[in-house]
Design a protein around this motif. Structure first.
Motif, PDB file in Angstrom:
ATOM      1  N   LEU A 142      12.742  10.232 -10.603  1.00 17.26           N
ATOM      2  CA  LEU A 142      12.363  11.830 -10.643  1.00 17.26           C
ATOM      3  C   LEU A 142      11.630  12.794  -9.566  1.00 17.26           C
ATOM      4  N   GLU A 143      10.985  11.526  -8.710  1.00 15.99           N
ATOM      5  CA  GLU A 143      10.226  12.070  -7.396  1.00 15.99           C
ATOM      6  C   GLU A 143      10.695  11.510  -6.137  1.00 15.99           C
ATOM      7  N   THR A 144      10.651  12.336  -5.021  1.00 14.19           N
ATOM      8  CA  THR A 144      10.981  11.848  -3.734  1.00 14.19           C
ATOM      9  C   THR A 144       9.812  12.008  -2.919  1.00 14.19           C
ATOM     10  N   SER A 145       9.569  10.946  -2.204  1.00 15.32           N
ATOM     11  CA  SER A 145       8.182  10.914  -1.222  1.00 15.32           C
ATOM     12  C   SER A 145       8.705  11.249   0.128  1.00 15.32           C
ATOM     13  N   THR A 146       7.487  11.247   0.687  1.00 13.11           N
ATOM     14  CA  THR A 146       8.137  11.718   2.277  1.00 13.11           C
ATOM     15  C   THR A 146       8.011  10.398   3.190  1.00 13.11           C
ATOM     16  N   THR A 147       7.954   9.085   2.340  1.00 18.56           N
ATOM     17  CA  THR A 147       8.056   7.872   3.430  1.00 18.56           C
ATOM     18  C   THR A 147       9.287   7.249   3.520  1.00 18.56           C
ATOM     19  N   PRO A 148       9.537   7.078   4.748  1.00 18.32           N
ATOM     20  CA  PRO A 148      11.068   6.269   4.923  1.00 18.32           C
ATOM     21  C   PRO A 148      10.942   5.125   4.394  1.00 18.32           C
ATOM     22  N   ALA A 149      12.222   4.508   3.855  1.00 20.87           N
ATOM     23  CA  ALA A 149      12.437   3.453   2.897  1.00 20.87           C
ATOM     24  C   ALA A 149      12.154   2.369   4.334  1.00 20.87           C
ATOM     25  N   ILE A 150      12.638   2.431   5.191  1.00 22.10           N
ATOM     26  CA  ILE A 150      12.455   1.131   6.194  1.00 22.10           C
ATOM     27  C   ILE A 150      11.132   1.022   6.687  1.00 22.10           C
ATOM     28  N   GLU A 151      10.135   2.096   6.746  1.00 17.66           N
ATOM     29  CA  GLU A 151       8.773   2.208   6.957  1.00 17.66           C
ATOM     30  C   GLU A 151       7.953   1.279   5.940  1.00 17.66           C
ATOM     31  N   LEU A 152       8.495   1.807   4.722  1.00 16.62           N
ATOM     32  CA  LEU A 152       7.734   0.913   3.389  1.00 16.62           C
ATOM     33  C   LEU A 152       8.004  -0.524   3.519  1.00 16.62           C
ATOM     34  N   ALA A 153       9.428  -1.009   3.775  1.00 12.61           N
ATOM     35  CA  ALA A 153       9.658  -2.251   3.962  1.00 12.61           C
ATOM     36  C   ALA A 153       8.928  -3.012   4.930  1.00 12.61           C
ATOM     37  N   GLN A 154       8.845  -2.572   6.088  1.00 13.70           N
ATOM     38  CA  GLN A 154       8.040  -3.129   7.243  1.00 13.70           C
ATOM     39  C   GLN A 154       6.539  -3.227   6.819  1.00 13.70           C
ATOM     40  N   ASP A 155       6.036  -2.023   6.320  1.00 19.79           N
ATOM     41  CA  ASP A 155       4.569  -2.222   5.706  1.00 19.79           C
ATOM     42  C   ASP A 155       4.220  -3.297   4.804  1.00 19.79           C
ATOM     43  N   LEU A 156       5.001  -3.483   3.887  1.00 14.70           N
ATOM     44  CA  LEU A 156       4.822  -4.395   2.957  1.00 14.70           C
ATOM     45  C   LEU A 156       5.121  -5.882   3.532  1.00 14.70           C
ATOM     46  N   ARG A 157       6.037  -6.047   4.166  1.00 14.38           N
ATOM     47  CA  ARG A 157       5.945  -7.403   4.888  1.00 14.38           C
ATOM     48  C   ARG A 157       4.926  -7.691   6.055  1.00 14.38           C
ATOM     49  N   SER A 158       4.147  -6.597   6.589  1.00 13.09           N
ATOM     50  CA  SER A 158       2.986  -6.750   7.419  1.00 13.09           C
ATOM     51  C   SER A 158       1.979  -7.335   6.442  1.00 13.09           C
ATOM     52  N   ARG A 159       2.059  -6.850   5.108  1.00 14.70           N
ATOM     53  CA  ARG A 159       0.776  -7.146   4.095  1.00 14.70           C
ATOM     54  C   ARG A 159       0.938  -8.658   3.208  1.00 14.70           C
ATOM     55  N   THR A 160       2.266  -9.178   3.078  1.00  6.97           N
ATOM     56  CA  THR A 160       2.237 -10.375   2.586  1.00  6.97           C
ATOM     57  C   THR A 160       3.537 -11.183   2.728  1.00  6.97           C
ATOM     58  N   ALA A 161       3.351 -12.480   2.569  1.00  7.50           N
ATOM     59  CA  ALA A 161       4.686 -13.183   3.076  1.00  7.50           C
ATOM     60  C   ALA A 161       5.308 -13.685   1.767  1.00  7.50           C
ATOM     61  N   ASN A 162       4.961 -13.098   0.792  1.00  7.93           N
ATOM     62  CA  ASN A 162       5.092 -13.472  -0.715  1.00  7.93           C
ATOM     63  C   ASN A 162       6.300 -12.944  -1.427  1.00  7.93           C
ATOM     64  N   ILE A 163       6.720 -11.769  -0.831  1.00  7.10           N
ATOM     65  CA  ILE A 163       7.850 -10.868  -1.407  1.00  7.10           C
ATOM     66  C   ILE A 163       8.925 -11.732  -1.727  1.00  7.10           C
ATOM     67  N   ALA A 164       9.465 -11.742  -2.934  1.00  8.12           N
ATOM     68  CA  ALA A 164      10.869 -12.440  -3.115  1.00  8.12           C
ATOM     69  C   ALA A 164      12.045 -11.732  -2.477  1.00  8.12           C
ATOM     70  N   ALA A 165      12.086 -10.615  -2.586  1.00  6.41           N
ATOM     71  CA  ALA A 165      13.153  -9.825  -2.186  1.00  6.41           C
ATOM     72  C   ALA A 165      13.017  -8.089  -2.110  1.00  6.41           C
ATOM     73  N   ILE A 166      13.778  -7.579  -1.372  1.00  5.41           N
ATOM     74  CA  ILE A 166      13.858  -6.070  -1.504  1.00  5.41           C
ATOM     75  C   ILE A 166      15.135  -5.714  -2.241  1.00  5.41           C
ATOM     76  N   ILE A 167      15.011  -5.103  -3.187  1.00  2.16           N
ATOM     77  CA  ILE A 167      16.099  -4.272  -3.939  1.00  2.16           C
ATOM     78  C   ILE A 167      16.392  -3.098  -3.540  1.00  2.16           C
ATOM     79  N   TYR A 168      17.339  -2.825  -2.366  1.00  6.53           N
ATOM     80  CA  TYR A 168      17.579  -1.446  -1.883  1.00  6.53           C
ATOM     81  C   TYR A 168      18.497  -0.617  -2.568  1.00  6.53           C
ATOM     82  N   THR A 169      18.462   0.436  -2.989  1.00  5.07           N
ATOM     83  CA  THR A 169      19.195   1.101  -3.735  1.00  5.07           C
ATOM     84  C   THR A 169      19.498   2.589  -3.040  1.00  5.07           C
ATOM     85  N   ASP A 170      20.766   2.932  -2.730  1.00  2.00           N
ATOM     86  CA  ASP A 170      20.790   4.286  -2.301  1.00  2.00           C
ATOM     87  C   ASP A 170      21.201   5.341  -3.466  1.00  2.00           C
TER      88      ASP A 170
END
Length: 242
Positions: A142-170
């Motif tokens: 319902l809401e759209t942010s100003t954060t690019p999807a790729i930027e979020l993915a890279q930020d999350l990876r920098s914070r933890t090695a324990n993410i199981a996956a990224i579910i990426y939906t267009d």
């Protein structure tokens, strides 16, 4: 490539939305367990569940009951997304027997918290990154942010090695039977080493073949299975053989 047939739940029933629009809904029956067993019989080894009510803050009780019944009826590893916003929800949902949870809005809004949860529940939490024109959408789309999807993915990876996956939906492709956004998937895959699950718009067997050729680890398929555009047995064979 893993194939995750999708079962979207609203008021305890299996439905599909077009582009995440709750006013563009198709109900496919009364009992989602029926579809879960159908996909299992057709060769599915795992299932992707979505709690559409919890995703936008509505009462999730009937959907959680449906998820529990699906897990018990099939014994398959199931992941669920929608409304996973705090640790209490994580504990409750994992307690239902779900193998993995997809965290969307809170991964964007509270990335440090999400990373800490990934470390506490290693391999059991995936980041649901839903993009509209390349920007992360939240709150049931319902809401759209100003954060690019790729930027979020890279930020999350920098914070933890324990993410199981990224579910990426267009979002523009979801439920529209128009094919995935292959360019967006390729860009996301090259931007991070987190295992990527393609979601949204997978419509034809050629789409499946192209995802396999891209070395996509997994794909979620929804409306094309319900509408009969693809046969799950054929999809599974292509995913296993190529």
């Amino acid at each position: 490539m893993e194939i995750w047939p999708a079962i979207d739940l609203r008021h305890g029933k299996p439905v599909r939305l077009k582009q995440g629009d709750y006013d563009r809904q198709t109900i496919f029956g009364d009992d989602p367990v029926e579809f879960a067993k159908r996909w299992q019989d057709a060769g599915a080894k795992r299932l992707h569940l979505v709690d559409l009510d919890a995703a936008r803050g509505d009462d999730p009780e009937r959907n959680r009951d449906a998820a529990k019944r699906i897990v018990e009826a099939t014994g398959l590893p199931c992941q669920l997304g929608g409304g996973v916003r705090d640790e209490a929800a994580i504990e409750l949902l994992l307690g239902l027997g779900l193998a993995r949870l997809v965290v969307g809005s809170q991964a964007l809004k509270q990335p440090a918290w999400f990373a800490s949860m990934c470390d506490r529940y290693p391999g059991q939490l995936a980041a649901g990154i839903d993009a509209r024109d390349g920007m992360v959408a939240t709150d049931g789309w319902l809401e759209t942010s100003t954060t690019p999807a790729i930027e979020l993915a890279q930020d999350l990876r920098s914070r933890t090695a324990n993410i199981a996956a990224i579910i990426y939906t267009d979002i523009a492709r979801d439920g529209m039977m128009s094919g995935p956004n292959f360019d967006g998937l390729a860009q996301m895959a090259s931007a991070t080493d987190i295992p990527l699950v393609a979601s949204g718009g997978v419509t034809t067997l050629d789409d499946v073949r192209q995802l396999v050729e891209m070395d996509m680890p997994a794909a979620i398929i929804g409306r094309s299975l319900y509408d009969g555009a693809m046969n799950l047995e054929d999809v599974v064979q292509i995913a296993n053989d190529l």
